[in-house]
Design a protein around this motif. Structure first.
Motif, PDB file in Angstrom:
ATOM      1  N   ALA A  33      22.257  31.783  22.383  1.00 25.37           N
ATOM      2  CA  ALA A  33      22.976  32.716  22.398  1.00 25.37           C
ATOM      3  C   ALA A  33      24.039  32.494  21.890  1.00 25.37           C
ATOM      4  O   ALA A  33      25.204  31.845  21.390  1.00 25.37           O
ATOM      5  N   GLU A  34      24.722  33.643  20.647  1.00 26.56           N
ATOM      6  CA  GLU A  34      25.555  33.770  19.497  1.00 26.56           C
ATOM      7  C   GLU A  34      25.339  32.265  19.028  1.00 26.56           C
ATOM      8  O   GLU A  34      26.577  31.831  18.344  1.00 26.56           O
ATOM      9  N   LEU A  35      24.378  32.363  18.131  1.00 26.09           N
ATOM     10  CA  LEU A  35      24.159  30.995  17.281  1.00 26.09           C
ATOM     11  C   LEU A  35      23.459  31.671  16.615  1.00 26.09           C
ATOM     12  O   LEU A  35      21.920  32.230  16.481  1.00 26.09           O
ATOM     13  N   TYR A  36      24.052  30.655  15.811  1.00 28.66           N
ATOM     14  CA  TYR A  36      23.215  31.216  14.228  1.00 28.66           C
ATOM     15  C   TYR A  36      22.000  30.840  13.661  1.00 28.66           C
ATOM     16  O   TYR A  36      21.654  30.107  14.576  1.00 28.66           O
ATOM     17  N   ASP A  47      22.720  23.230  12.310  1.00 30.36           N
ATOM     18  CA  ASP A  47      23.845  24.806  12.501  1.00 30.36           C
ATOM     19  C   ASP A  47      24.426  24.493  13.421  1.00 30.36           C
ATOM     20  O   ASP A  47      25.658  25.638  13.558  1.00 30.36           O
ATOM     21  N   VAL A  48      23.540  24.555  14.987  1.00 30.64           N
ATOM     22  CA  VAL A  48      23.896  24.870  15.543  1.00 30.64           C
ATOM     23  C   VAL A  48      25.905  23.827  16.502  1.00 30.64           C
ATOM     24  O   VAL A  48      26.104  24.130  17.037  1.00 30.64           O
ATOM     25  N   LEU A  49      25.683  22.600  15.976  1.00 32.56           N
ATOM     26  CA  LEU A  49      26.669  21.949  16.023  1.00 32.56           C
ATOM     27  C   LEU A  49      27.460  22.250  14.816  1.00 32.56           C
ATOM     28  O   LEU A  49      28.919  22.616  15.695  1.00 32.56           O
ATOM     29  N   ALA A  50      27.615  22.733  14.306  1.00 36.03           N
ATOM     30  CA  ALA A  50      28.775  23.506  13.280  1.00 36.03           C
ATOM     31  C   ALA A  50      29.100  24.634  14.116  1.00 36.03           C
ATOM     32  O   ALA A  50      29.937  24.837  14.232  1.00 36.03           O
ATOM     33  N   ASP A  51      27.941  25.231  14.058  1.00 33.83           N
ATOM     34  CA  ASP A  51      28.516  26.519  14.991  1.00 33.83           C
ATOM     35  C   ASP A  51      29.923  26.688  16.006  1.00 33.83           C
ATOM     36  O   ASP A  51      30.522  27.056  16.532  1.00 33.83           O
ATOM     37  N   MET A  52      29.463  25.492  17.072  1.00 32.51           N
ATOM     38  CA  MET A  52      29.686  25.762  17.970  1.00 32.51           C
ATOM     39  C   MET A  52      31.649  25.104  17.837  1.00 32.51           C
ATOM     40  O   MET A  52      32.602  25.406  17.908  1.00 32.51           O
ATOM     41  N   GLN A  53      31.519  23.705  16.996  1.00 32.27           N
ATOM     42  CA  GLN A  53      32.673  23.668  16.711  1.00 32.27           C
ATOM     43  C   GLN A  53      33.499  24.252  16.301  1.00 32.27           C
ATOM     44  O   GLN A  53      35.067  24.081  15.719  1.00 32.27           O
ATOM     45  N   ALA A  54      32.844  25.141  15.701  1.00 32.93           N
ATOM     46  CA  ALA A  54      34.258  26.651  14.596  1.00 32.93           C
ATOM     47  C   ALA A  54      34.677  26.782  15.210  1.00 32.93           C
ATOM     48  O   ALA A  54      35.727  27.594  14.995  1.00 32.93           O
ATOM     49  N   LEU A  55      34.092  27.223  16.843  1.00 31.12           N
ATOM     50  CA  LEU A  55      34.466  27.563  17.893  1.00 31.12           C
ATOM     51  C   LEU A  55      35.770  27.217  18.485  1.00 31.12           C
ATOM     52  O   LEU A  55      36.184  27.949  19.748  1.00 31.12           O
TER      53      LEU A  55
END
Length: 426
Positions: A33-36, A47-55
């Protein structure tokens, strides 16, 4: 369905753990959910790690920003991926994480399929998601989901069912996962005061633990390895280092468990000791007869022998209470050599000696019905041990009128006086 929630700092560790399972074919991604998502519809760890870290804001005050949860249906449940996905959605929404980025993994590395969810405990503004009474609210949510999807209630999973873990099966593969499941279950349920007692419990599951000492860059380290065995206790597989299983099963964790157990088992010792005493007074003719009669009282007896057939170890296990006690931990009169002597000559039963065990029996029966305080229990255990030492040394010859506790206490005072006299002479 049982939910286990963890608050963590290491986002990469939580995500990496689950993606590693995916790479091995031991897990799959059910939902993100809400991930690239890449063009081919796949998700990568990077990609998942980068998306969450950015938030996560750089000046976020919350240290444990990672939400990691496992949802565990009853082992008999066989749910479709669609049902598991819907349960995960509704669970996260009800807990307050519906608008958070999260990813759901289905694990199939053990017989009981379950799901893991990784999310963030803070939103993009750094505001912490409400975690007040989180575990209580989680239990209410899982109870609701059980009723809605007609699942087997978690309340029906008894302690006995939890510890009935299958033995290590070398033919099934995934040996490390089998070992990990057994070790975690045993360490969670059983109390033991030594590695020997832990090994007796593990032997039921075709597993053993060994202590290893290592040296790295001039420093010495203590560690543990878990070894698959056959039905006779012989090595049957490659030893698995505790660090390869994960946290909570290594040398430090097991040592801490043993230290806590030494206090926790004290209130249980009088009851178990009394059961053994009463069974031995029935004069069982064989070791098998002893085992059968103890099992009727809810105890298992594991007897260890050397090549010549001599008993060198005996351990009593209460699976319901989750405790394993070496015979000598019950007192000097319950050590392995006492049982070896008895089964070598069953006509000479020391447990029938009223002068030796008579007054003890009455006190043990009282201890079994009246719950003693921890301090009184510890004192009684020490006095009983001292009494048997007196008998072994020939310093105390019991008579029918003697008070064993008073006699042992007098001996303790004499010991202290001797120590004081020695100190004065110095």
């Amino acid at each position: 369905m049982i939910a286990k929630i963890s608050a963590m700092e290491n986002l990469g560790g939580a995500i990496g753990y689950n993606f590693k399972k995916v790479e091995k074919g031991e897990a799959s991604i059910l939902l993100a959910a809400e991930l690239y998502q890449s063009n081919d519809g796949n998700y990568t760890m990077e990609d998942v790690l980068a998306d969450m870290q950015a938030l996560i804001p750089k000046k976020c005050r919350t240290k444990k920003t990672v939400f990691h949860c496992s949802l565990n249906p009853h082992p008999d449940e066989k749910l479709s991926d669609e049902t598991l996905m819907q349960i995960a959605k509704e669970y996260m929404e009800a807990l307050g994480y519906g608008k958070q980025p999260y990813i759901v993994f289905k694990h199939n590395d053990i017989a009981r399929e379950h799901i893991h969810i990784v999310s963030l405990r803070v939103d993009s503004e750094g505001k912490k998601i409400n975690d007040k009474f989180e575990k209580r609210r989680s239990k209410q949510i899982t109870d609701t989901l059980e009723r809605k999807y007609n699942l087997i209630p978690s309340s029906k999973v008894s302690n006995k069912e939890e510890v009935e873990t299958p033995k290590v099966d070398m033919g099934k593969g995934n040996i490390k996962e089998q070992v990990a499941s057994i070790v975690r279950t045993v360490l969670k349920h059983y109390r033991f005061c030594s590695l020997g007692e832990l090994n007796v419990v593990l032997s039921k599951y075709n597993l053993a633990v060994e202590e290893v000492k290592m040296e790295f860059r001039g420093k010495k380290y203590d560690g543990l390895v878990y070894v698959p065995t056959d039905e006779k206790g012989n090595k049957a597989g490659t030893p698995i280092h505790a660090s390869d299983i994960g946290r909570g099963v290594g040398h430090t964790a097991v040592q801490n468990r043993m230290q806590k157990s030494k206090q926790n088992v004290k209130p249980l010792i009088p009851t178990i000791r009394n059961k053994v005493l009463q069974i031995m007074r029935t004069s069982p003719k064989t070791e098998e007869e002893l085992r059968q009669r103890l099992e009727e009282q809810g105890l298992r007896a594991v007897i260890q022998k050397n090549e010549s057939g001599r008993i060198y170890g005996i351990t009593f296990i209460d699976d319901k209470e989750g405790v394993a006690l070496n015979g000598s931990r019950l007192g000097k009169g319950y050590a392995a050599n006492i049982f070896n002597g008895y089964f070598s000559n069953p006509t000479d039963n020391p447990f029938l000696d009223e002068t030796l065990y008579g007054s003890l029996s009455a006190r043990l029966e009282q201890s079994a019905t009246v719950q003693p305080s921890q301090q009184n229990t510890e004192e009684s255990d020490n006095l009983i041990d001292e009494l048997f030492e007196d008998m072994a040394d020939g310093l105390f010859l019991p008579t029918g009128n003697d008070d064993w506790k008073e006699t042992a206490w007098q001996r303790k005072l004499r010991r202290q006086n001797k120590v004081n006299i020695k100190r004065r002479k110095r």
